[in-house]
Design a protein around this motif. Structure first.
Motif, PDB file in Angstrom:
ATOM      1  N   GLY A   1       0.818  -1.205   0.000  1.00 27.23           N
ATOM      2  CA  GLY A   1       0.000   0.000   0.000  1.00 27.23           C
ATOM      3  C   GLY A   1       0.851   1.253   0.000  1.00 27.23           C
ATOM      4  O   GLY A   1       0.621   2.186  -0.778  1.00 27.23           O
ATOM      5  N   TYR A   2       1.869   1.291   0.869  1.00 26.52           N
ATOM      6  CA  TYR A   2       2.754   2.459   0.920  1.00 26.52           C
ATOM      7  C   TYR A   2       3.588   2.580  -0.356  1.00 26.52           C
ATOM      8  O   TYR A   2       3.904   3.695  -0.788  1.00 26.52           O
ATOM      9  N   LEU A   3       3.966   1.452  -0.951  1.00 27.11           N
ATOM     10  CA  LEU A   3       4.728   1.499  -2.198  1.00 27.11           C
ATOM     11  C   LEU A   3       3.939   2.223  -3.273  1.00 27.11           C
ATOM     12  O   LEU A   3       4.483   3.020  -4.035  1.00 27.11           O
ATOM     13  N   GLY A   4       2.632   1.935  -3.361  1.00 26.43           N
ATOM     14  CA  GLY A   4       1.754   2.691  -4.252  1.00 26.43           C
ATOM     15  C   GLY A   4       1.812   2.309  -5.704  1.00 26.43           C
ATOM     16  O   GLY A   4       1.251   3.012  -6.547  1.00 26.43           O
ATOM     17  N   ASP A   5       2.465   1.194  -6.052  1.00 25.76           N
ATOM     18  CA  ASP A   5       2.558   0.757  -7.448  1.00 25.76           C
ATOM     19  C   ASP A   5       1.374  -0.161  -7.768  1.00 25.76           C
ATOM     20  O   ASP A   5       1.173  -1.166  -7.075  1.00 25.76           O
ATOM     21  N   PRO A   6       0.583   0.137  -8.800  1.00 27.87           N
ATOM     22  CA  PRO A   6      -0.573  -0.700  -9.140  1.00 27.87           C
ATOM     23  C   PRO A   6      -0.213  -2.154  -9.417  1.00 27.87           C
ATOM     24  O   PRO A   6      -1.087  -3.022  -9.352  1.00 27.87           O
TER      25      PRO A   6
ATOM     26  N   ALA B   1      -4.557  -1.291   2.459  1.00 26.07           N
ATOM     27  CA  ALA B   1      -3.532  -1.031   1.450  1.00 26.07           C
ATOM     28  C   ALA B   1      -4.163  -0.664   0.110  1.00 26.07           C
ATOM     29  O   ALA B   1      -3.677   0.236  -0.587  1.00 26.07           O
ATOM     30  N   LEU B   2      -5.239  -1.346  -0.248  1.00 26.39           N
ATOM     31  CA  LEU B   2      -5.944  -1.012  -1.492  1.00 26.39           C
ATOM     32  C   LEU B   2      -6.497   0.408  -1.426  1.00 26.39           C
ATOM     33  O   LEU B   2      -6.421   1.162  -2.399  1.00 26.39           O
ATOM     34  N   GLU B   3      -7.059   0.762  -0.277  1.00 28.38           N
ATOM     35  CA  GLU B   3      -7.584   2.123  -0.108  1.00 28.38           C
ATOM     36  C   GLU B   3      -6.459   3.151  -0.204  1.00 28.38           C
ATOM     37  O   GLU B   3      -6.636   4.242  -0.771  1.00 28.38           O
ATOM     38  N   MET B   4      -5.286   2.813   0.342  1.00 32.17           N
ATOM     39  CA  MET B   4      -4.149   3.719   0.299  1.00 32.17           C
ATOM     40  C   MET B   4      -3.730   4.008  -1.148  1.00 32.17           C
ATOM     41  O   MET B   4      -3.368   5.133  -1.489  1.00 32.17           O
ATOM     42  N   ILE B   5      -3.791   2.990  -2.001  1.00 29.84           N
ATOM     43  CA  ILE B   5      -3.405   3.175  -3.401  1.00 29.84           C
ATOM     44  C   ILE B   5      -4.505   3.860  -4.197  1.00 29.84           C
ATOM     45  O   ILE B   5      -4.248   4.812  -4.950  1.00 29.84           O
ATOM     46  N   THR B   6      -5.742   3.389  -4.037  1.00 25.63           N
ATOM     47  CA  THR B   6      -6.834   3.809  -4.931  1.00 25.63           C
ATOM     48  C   THR B   6      -7.644   4.987  -4.428  1.00 25.63           C
ATOM     49  O   THR B   6      -8.301   5.674  -5.215  1.00 25.63           O
ATOM     50  N   GLY B   7      -7.634   5.208  -3.101  1.00 25.71           N
ATOM     51  CA  GLY B   7      -8.499   6.237  -2.542  1.00 25.71           C
ATOM     52  C   GLY B   7      -9.931   5.776  -2.394  1.00 25.71           C
ATOM     53  O   GLY B   7     -10.781   6.525  -1.914  1.00 25.71           O
TER      54      GLY B   7
ATOM     55  N   ARG C   1       3.686   5.840  -8.914  1.00 20.39           N
ATOM     56  CA  ARG C   1       3.316   5.756  -7.495  1.00 20.39           C
ATOM     57  C   ARG C   1       2.036   6.539  -7.221  1.00 20.39           C
ATOM     58  O   ARG C   1       1.906   7.702  -7.626  1.00 20.39           O
ATOM     59  N   TYR C   2       1.113   5.888  -6.504  1.00 22.77           N
ATOM     60  CA  TYR C   2      -0.164   6.503  -6.151  1.00 22.77           C
ATOM     61  C   TYR C   2      -0.345   6.499  -4.638  1.00 22.77           C
ATOM     62  O   TYR C   2       0.146   5.621  -3.932  1.00 22.77           O
ATOM     63  N   ARG C   3      -1.071   7.485  -4.161  1.00 20.16           N
ATOM     64  CA  ARG C   3      -1.460   7.560  -2.749  1.00 20.16           C
ATOM     65  C   ARG C   3      -2.846   8.199  -2.701  1.00 20.16           C
ATOM     66  O   ARG C   3      -3.069   9.278  -3.244  1.00 20.16           O
TER      67      ARG C   3
END
Length: 309
Positions: free
Chosen positions: A163-168, A192-198, A228-230
């Protein structure tokens, strides 16, 4: 009240108070008071306290005091602490704190050590995967995915690290974990999914796994591999500055550490200070980022002012 008092002492310009704190660190008598004095020295970035802090770390002190010392040495940012911190990187009680402190000093060896422990299956702290994901960069994607397929606290840490890495490219592993019967696993994977996708789904909803699968099927094209996504946004330093204004003090402190570690800039931020002080600190960070914006491309991973993506 205790936190408020520590905050007031941290911000005080009183020279006699600083001298008293130094005496408390140099000639400790009370363990509880010692931990508080060490913490304050760290937030004040008192370099004069470094020799005493280094001696405390090697002494027979309580885990609370030793953890406070490691955190303080990282915040003060004195290079004299590097070798001592490295000597404690394999300590089961201090490994995580020592890695963060080294990162704040611009030294990646703590993260690399945690990654080696994950790869070797070595027992260290509860969740080194979080540190590897948050600060290690995409080179550790495959390691995190492999570890996430295992069992126990290491796997939970790796899920959080993805999740913190943020790579799909880590999303398939997180979706796979959603089918686990263990609620702790599904909760960490969903976070972790929420951390990446919002995007957020209620953990108590029936068919949680199917809901996340459907969301990803409908939205996967919005996310580009290797970016990277957050919180559903392409990661940028501006997002971390926004988090300095979060209602949760832990989020504010975590975002500040990420800013310092990512940029190599140690502008102050008083996470528990008066609102106006926090606003001024955030404004200073925004100004710094505007000046250095071209050096930090959106969606990349950075460490100490350089790209590691």
């Amino acid at each position: 009240p205790t936190r408020a008092l520590r905050g007031a002492v941290t911000r005080s310009p009183n020279a006699a108070l600083v001298d008293g704190l130094l005496q408390a660190v140099e000639s400790p008598t009370d363990q509880q008071g010692l931990a508080a004095a060490v913490e304050i020295m760290g937030w004040r970035r008192e370099k004069a306290s470094v020799p005493a802090l280094l001696s405390l770390l090697d002494a027979d002190r309580s885990p609370r005091v030793r953890k406070a010392v490691v955190a303080a040495l990282g915040r003060i940012g004195d290079a004299r602490a590097q070798d001592v911190l490295l000597a404690h990187i394999g300590d089961s009680d201090l490994g995580e704190e020592a890695a963060i402190a080294l990162l704040l000093l611009g030294d990646r060896r703590g993260v690399d050590y945690h990654a080696q422990c994950l790869a070797a299956g070595t027992e260290l702290d509860a969740a080194p995967g979080e540190i590897v994901g948050r600060y290690g960069g995409p080179a550790y994607l495959l390691l995190l995915r492999g570890t996430a397929e295992g069992q126990g606290t290491k796997a939970l840490g790796a899920l959080q690290g993805l999740g913190y890495l943020g790579d799909p490219r880590g999303v398939p592993s997180l979706l796979g974990a959603m089918s686990a019967r263990n609620r702790s696993v599904t909760a960490v994977a969903a976070g972790a999914l929420e951390m990446i996708t919002g995007h957020r789904e209620d953990l108590d909803q029936p068919g949680l796994h199917a809901l996340w699968e459907k969301y990803w099927e409908d939205n996967e094209t919005r996310f580009q591999d290797g970016v990277r996504y957050r919180d559903g946004r392409v990661m940028g330093l501006e997002l971390l500055v926004e988090k300095l204004g979060d209602d949760d003090g832990l989020v504010r402190r975590g975002a500040y550490d990420e800013l310092v570690i990512s940029t190599g800039c140690n502008l102050p931020f008083d996470a528990d200070g008066p609102w106006r002080v926090q606003l001024a600190h955030r404004a200073a960070w925004k100004k710094w980022i505007r000046t250095h914006k071209e050096a930090f491309s959106q969606g990349d991973w950075w460490f100490n002012g350089s790209s590691i993506g």
